[in-house]
Design an enzyme around this catalytic site. Structure first.
Site, short mmCIF file in Angstrom:
data_model
loop_
_atom_site.label_atom_id
_atom_site.label_comp_id
_atom_site.label_asym_id
_atom_site.label_seq_id
_atom_site.Cartn_x
_atom_site.Cartn_y
_atom_site.Cartn_z
N ILE A 14 -8.76 7.81 -4.69
CA ILE A 14 -9.95 8.25 -5.54
C ILE A 14 -10.68 8.48 -4.96
CG2 ILE A 14 -9.59 9.24 -8.25
CD1 ILE A 14 -7.55 9.85 -6.86
N GLN A 26 -9.30 0.69 5.75
CA GLN A 26 -9.17 1.01 3.83
C GLN A 26 -7.85 -0.42 4.16
OE1 GLN A 26 -9.32 4.10 4.94
NE2 GLN A 26 -11.32 4.44 3.82
N THR A 37 0.79 -0.73 -0.17
CA THR A 37 0.21 0.00 0.04
C THR A 37 0.65 1.25 0.32
OG1 THR A 37 -0.25 0.62 2.47
CG2 THR A 37 -1.20 -1.08 1.36
N CYS A 38 0.15 2.07 -0.04
CA CYS A 38 0.56 3.49 0.36
C CYS A 38 2.03 3.65 1.52
CB CYS A 38 0.14 4.83 -0.42
SG CYS A 38 -0.64 4.96 0.93
N GLY A 55 -8.79 4.66 -8.69
CA GLY A 55 -9.01 3.51 -7.63
C GLY A 55 -9.72 4.05 -6.75
#
Length: 417
Positions: free
Chosen positions: A190, A112, A49-50, A187
């Protein structure tokens, strides 16, 4: 079975390191097969992930497993080593439970990550690298996350990345009702950002994406326009707020493109939030006047707002997690005993078959059944007791007492006073 987890996250590594070891979705299954195929690894799942890249695996050689991450991304192991965390057995279990419950996230309690973990499991299933151990781990992980979220207030007042980006934009522009917003990508992140910004009723919303079909689906929900990524050089200057999060391995917005957009805007400020890892916007863009560029790591202060109201739930969540770690480790330890139990039963079965075959031959010869039964029972008794008796008789002095105690426990015997 040797459960092992390792990786880097927003607490151990800066963004410029994290983006070097991220895995785009299209490369995930190939990476998993490469990892399991080239290393002494039986199972594997990758979470990318980020904010984190971490690998859960079943391996007897953790050091060889950790080297793979650097090798796969063409890095020297010593470059990555200072940022890596390595978590064996119960530490790996607890980490997985904490991550899924939102306790290890930049945004405490954010939901998330649970979906991202489920995606990691799907990729591992498709790649054929999810075995019994990891399947059990992640099923228990999802159960724990659900229990934490339903039994505590860990997600209450959570400030998401999307909400933080919206608040930052309002700090710069005030009311964003007159601003034009550009979303790059289509995605999940966003979509979350679009819902937050759309609630402020900006002047215009535009969605840019590599494939127009997905962009149109998102644009339809928010009465937005769509463009392709190829149109960005001409369209960028028309927007005041830019939020980008794609899976591109290379920057989409370079310094030159943004510089030209600023000139075309006659130096009216432009606010940019780059939520992608690897980054979509070249870091040098931050050097330009009239550009307010924020990355995922820059949102920390705003995200901390509301944290105090959730700290009381952390202790409750940790207690739930600790209890489930103990239960999982009991299961894991019992599974590790399976080969020994199976070998013990196999040996007993060989004894049984041998004595049974001998008894059948005696019956076939017409011998007395009562004597055959007596012989059968004596034979089984002698075989079962031979090895423990031999071990006791040949034990050295320093191990004899321990061996006697063990046999008393195994056979529920009581030492004479």
């Amino acid at each position: 079975m040797q459960l092992f987890a390792f990786g880097i996250n927003h607490q151990t590594a800066p963004l410029d390191v994290r983006e070097q070891v991220s895995f785009p979705e299209e490369a995930m299954e190939g990476a998993l097969r490469d990892f399991v195929g080239q290393r002494p690894v039986r199972e594997a799942a990758i979470v990318s992930t980020c904010n984190r890249t971490e690998i859960y695996c079943n391996t007897e050689k953790p050091d060889e497993a950790t080297r793979w991450l650097a090798d796969f991304h063409h890095l020297q192991a010593r470059e990555l080593e200072p940022y890596l965390y390595k978590l064996p057995r119960e530490k790996a279990v607890k980490h997985a439970f904490r991550v899924a419950s939102g306790l290890d996230s930049m945004v405490l309690g954010e939901p998330q990550i649970l979906g991202q973990l489920k995606s990691a499991v799907r990729f591992a299933e498709h790649a054929g690298t999810l075995g019994m151990l990891l399947h059990k781990l992640f099923q228990r992980t999802f159960f724990v996350a659900k229990e934490v979220r339903s039994s505590t207030e860990i997600g209450a007042s959570s400030v998401s990345m999307a909400a933080a980006a919206t608040r930052l934009a309002e700090r710069i522009f005030g009311d964003i009702g007159e601003q034009r917003v550009l979303f790059i990508g289509a995605g999940e992140m966003i979509e979350l950002c679009a819902s937050h910004f759309a609630a402020r009723h900006p002047n215009r919303i535009t969605v840019a994406n590599r494939t127009t079909e997905r962009a149109q689906s998102l644009a339809h929900r928010y009465n937005a326009q769509t463009i392709t990524l190829n149109e960005l050089p001409e369209q960028l200057a028309l927007h005041d707020i830019v939020v980008t999060c794609t899976a591109s391995t290379l920057p989409i917005l370079g310094k030159g493109m943004v510089e030209r957009a600023i000139k075309a805007r006659k130096h009216r400020p432009i606010f940019m939030v780059d939520l992608a890892v690897p980054r979509d916007v070249e870091p040098e863009v931050a050097e330009l006047d009239d550009v307010f560029l924020y990355s995922v790591d820059d949102l920390g202060d705003i995200i901390k707002e509301g944290l105090d109201s959730r700290q009381g739930a952390v202790a409750q969540a940790e207690a739930i997690i600790d209890s489930n770690v103990i239960n999982f480790m009991h299961w894991l330890e019992s599974r590790e005993l399976v080969p020994t139990i199976r070998a013990l039963r196999d040996q007993a079965e060989r004894y049984r078959r041998h004595e049974l075959e001998r008894a059948r031959k005696l019956l076939a010869r017409g011998e007395d059944p009562q004597k055959i039964l007596e012989s059968l029972s004596n034979g089984l008794t002698n075989k079962f007791l031979h090895l423990p008796s031999y071990a006791l008789n040949h034990a050295v002095a320093e191990e004899r007492d321990d061996l006697v105690d063990l046999i008393n426990r195994l056979y529920h015997l009581h030492r004479p006073e």
